[in-house]
Design an enzyme around this catalytic site. Structure first.
Site, PDB file in Angstrom:
ATOM      1  N   SER A 143       0.858  -1.197   0.000  1.00 51.60           N
ATOM      2  CA  SER A 143       0.000   0.000   0.000  1.00 51.60           C
ATOM      3  C   SER A 143       0.886   1.236   0.000  1.00 51.60           C
ATOM      4  O   SER A 143       2.009   1.207   0.542  1.00 51.60           O
ATOM      5  CB  SER A 143      -0.871   0.012   1.256  1.00 51.60           C
ATOM      6  OG  SER A 143      -1.485   1.280   1.408  1.00 51.60           O
ATOM      7  N   TYR A 156      -1.687  -0.755  10.264  1.00 54.18           N
ATOM      8  CA  TYR A 156      -1.777  -1.028   8.818  1.00 54.18           C
ATOM      9  C   TYR A 156      -0.491  -0.565   8.120  1.00 54.18           C
ATOM     10  O   TYR A 156       0.088  -1.310   7.318  1.00 54.18           O
ATOM     11  CB  TYR A 156      -3.001  -0.312   8.240  1.00 54.18           C
ATOM     12  CG  TYR A 156      -3.262  -0.582   6.773  1.00 54.18           C
ATOM     13  CD1 TYR A 156      -4.002  -1.694   6.370  1.00 54.18           C
ATOM     14  CD2 TYR A 156      -2.793   0.284   5.779  1.00 54.18           C
ATOM     15  CE1 TYR A 156      -4.267  -1.934   5.019  1.00 54.18           C
ATOM     16  CE2 TYR A 156      -3.050   0.051   4.436  1.00 54.18           C
ATOM     17  CZ  TYR A 156      -3.790  -1.055   4.056  1.00 54.18           C
ATOM     18  OH  TYR A 156      -4.046  -1.290   2.718  1.00 54.18           O
TER      19      TYR A 156
HETATM   20  P1  NAD Z   1     -11.482  -6.015  -0.629  1.00 55.44           P
HETATM   21  O1  NAD Z   1     -11.987  -5.891   0.772  1.00 55.44           O
HETATM   22  O2  NAD Z   1     -12.359  -5.621  -1.756  1.00 55.44           O
HETATM   23  O3  NAD Z   1     -10.959  -7.495  -0.901  1.00 55.44           O
HETATM   24  C1  NAD Z   1     -10.127  -8.165   0.017  1.00 55.44           C
HETATM   25  C2  NAD Z   1     -10.394  -9.660  -0.104  1.00 55.44           C
HETATM   26  O4  NAD Z   1      -9.502 -10.317   0.777  1.00 55.44           O
HETATM   27  C3  NAD Z   1     -11.820 -10.041   0.325  1.00 55.44           C
HETATM   28  O5  NAD Z   1     -12.366 -10.954  -0.579  1.00 55.44           O
HETATM   29  C4  NAD Z   1     -11.619 -10.669   1.701  1.00 55.44           C
HETATM   30  O6  NAD Z   1     -12.583 -11.671   2.017  1.00 55.44           O
HETATM   31  C5  NAD Z   1     -10.231 -11.271   1.560  1.00 55.44           C
HETATM   32  N1  NAD Z   1      -9.560 -11.422   2.844  1.00 55.44           N
HETATM   33  C6  NAD Z   1      -9.428 -10.507   3.842  1.00 55.44           C
HETATM   34  N2  NAD Z   1      -8.764 -11.039   4.867  1.00 55.44           N
HETATM   35  C7  NAD Z   1      -8.472 -12.313   4.530  1.00 55.44           C
HETATM   36  C8  NAD Z   1      -7.822 -13.370   5.199  1.00 55.44           C
HETATM   37  N3  NAD Z   1      -7.354 -13.212   6.433  1.00 55.44           N
HETATM   38  N4  NAD Z   1      -7.681 -14.546   4.557  1.00 55.44           N
HETATM   39  C9  NAD Z   1      -8.176 -14.717   3.303  1.00 55.44           C
HETATM   40  N5  NAD Z   1      -8.828 -13.754   2.639  1.00 55.44           N
HETATM   41  C10 NAD Z   1      -8.981 -12.570   3.242  1.00 55.44           C
HETATM   42  O7  NAD Z   1     -10.141  -5.145  -0.632  1.00 55.44           O
HETATM   43  P2  NAD Z   1      -9.143  -4.762  -1.809  1.00 55.44           P
HETATM   44  O8  NAD Z   1      -9.153  -3.290  -1.924  1.00 55.44           O
HETATM   45  O9  NAD Z   1      -9.369  -5.591  -3.015  1.00 55.44           O
HETATM   46  O10 NAD Z   1      -7.754  -5.157  -1.102  1.00 55.44           O
HETATM   47  C11 NAD Z   1      -6.824  -6.049  -1.671  1.00 55.44           C
HETATM   48  C12 NAD Z   1      -5.428  -5.679  -1.188  1.00 55.44           C
HETATM   49  O11 NAD Z   1      -5.095  -4.363  -1.648  1.00 55.44           O
HETATM   50  C13 NAD Z   1      -5.297  -5.634   0.345  1.00 55.44           C
HETATM   51  O12 NAD Z   1      -4.077  -6.206   0.732  1.00 55.44           O
HETATM   52  C14 NAD Z   1      -5.318  -4.149   0.652  1.00 55.44           C
HETATM   53  O13 NAD Z   1      -4.657  -3.851   1.865  1.00 55.44           O
HETATM   54  C15 NAD Z   1      -4.613  -3.603  -0.557  1.00 55.44           C
HETATM   55  N6  NAD Z   1      -4.874  -2.172  -0.807  1.00 55.44           N
HETATM   56  C16 NAD Z   1      -6.127  -1.730  -1.068  1.00 55.44           C
HETATM   57  C17 NAD Z   1      -6.345  -0.364  -1.265  1.00 55.44           C
HETATM   58  C18 NAD Z   1      -7.713   0.220  -1.569  1.00 55.44           C
HETATM   59  O14 NAD Z   1      -7.858   1.450  -1.571  1.00 55.44           O
HETATM   60  N7  NAD Z   1      -8.732  -0.589  -1.835  1.00 55.44           N
HETATM   61  C19 NAD Z   1      -5.256   0.513  -1.210  1.00 55.44           C
HETATM   62  C20 NAD Z   1      -3.984   0.019  -0.952  1.00 55.44           C
HETATM   63  C21 NAD Z   1      -3.804  -1.334  -0.754  1.00 55.44           C
END
Ligand code: NAD
Length: 249
Positions: A143, A156
């Protein structure tokens, strides 16, 4: 031209958001997919979408923080699919905003368990196969907060920063086996993780390009880093954030 024909990609957290976009884009480009998520229902939906594209899919329903369960299921998935060529460590949870005095042990531990231990032990499970084949691609999703920090989310930010460290350490450790390890550091992405109530203000303050990324805009970079086109890239952190972390020289 990216061609993933005959390749198998395991994507953690691919029941939704960025992980699902990665799964569908890699399937479009010919890969079979191991869909891992702790939500069995959304994981099955992603698997159905992959199969609708004519590719094979295998579901792992597990919590990446449950090391023994997830590793056993990864080993079984590799046996069922024949190989795992690509691992995307994507599963993650958003930050519950707290100041440092209020942050308790269980919240801090959960953040580290999901992001750092989850990434570490999923990688450990695919490593023997990648080493035996003398090739592999690992893409970690960190991130921009792991790069530039953010107030009221120290758990985080530090967990995501640890993923940058793992990426660089592994790039050096695994290079003799031609296993590339890279990291994507997204900024705001339009998934369930970003809060629509505050997005307009946050974007106006932080994002020069003036919008969130679409999940597929992260997937494009995952596909590139997982492809043969990126064979000479390792240990790098690619920011995809609309200009949020631009710094001077
Ligand atoms: P999201 O919530 O849409 O999807 C995350 C997925 O991960 C979900 O399907 C959830 O069920 C699964 N998950 C969560 N914890 C889990 C666990 N312990 N074991 C197995 N599955 C698990 O979120 P996203 O935005 O798609 O996030 C994906 C990645 O991107 C994450 O690592 C997040 O930190 C990172 N990220 C997201 C953003 C943003 O703005 N959305 C920004 C920077 C980084």
């Amino acid at each position: 031209m990216q061609d993933f024909d005959g390749k198998v990609a395991l994507i953690t957290g691919s029941g939704a958001g960025i992980g699902r976009a990665d799964a569908l884009l890699l399937a479009d480009k010919g890969a079979d997919i191991v869909v891992q998520d702790f939500n069995a229902e959304t994981a099955a939906e992603t698997a159905d979408l992959v199969r609708a594209k004519g590719r094979e899919a295998h579901v792992i329903a597990s919590d990446v923080a449950d090391i023994a369960d997830t590793q056993a299921k990864i080993v079984a998935a590799e046996a069922a699919m024949g190989r795992i060529d690509i691992l995307v460590n994507n599963a993650g949870i958003g930050a519950d905003y707290r100041n440092t005095e209020e942050l308790d042990g269980p919240s801090f531990r959960r953040m580290v368990d999901v992001h750092v231990k989850g990434t570490f032990f999923a990688t450990q499970a695919v490593l023997p196969g990648m080493k035996a084949r003398g090739t592999g691609k690992i893409v970690n999703i960190a991130s921009n907060w792991g790069q530039r920090g953010n107030a009221f989310a120290p758990h985080y930010c530090s967990a995501k920063a640890a993923i940058l460290g793992l990426t660089k350490a592994w790039a050096k450790e695994f290079a003799p086996w031609k296993i590339n390890v890279n990291c994507i550091a997204p900024g705001w992405v339009n998934t369930g993780m970003s809060d629509p109530a505050v997005m307009a203000d946050v974007i106006a303050r932080e994002v020069p390009l003036g919008r969130e990324a679409a999940p597929v805009e992260i997937a494009y970079a995952v596909a590139y880093l997982a492809s043969a086109e990126a064979d000479f890239i390792t240990g790098q952190v690619i920011p995809i954030n609309g200009g949020d972390t631009i710094v001077g020289i």
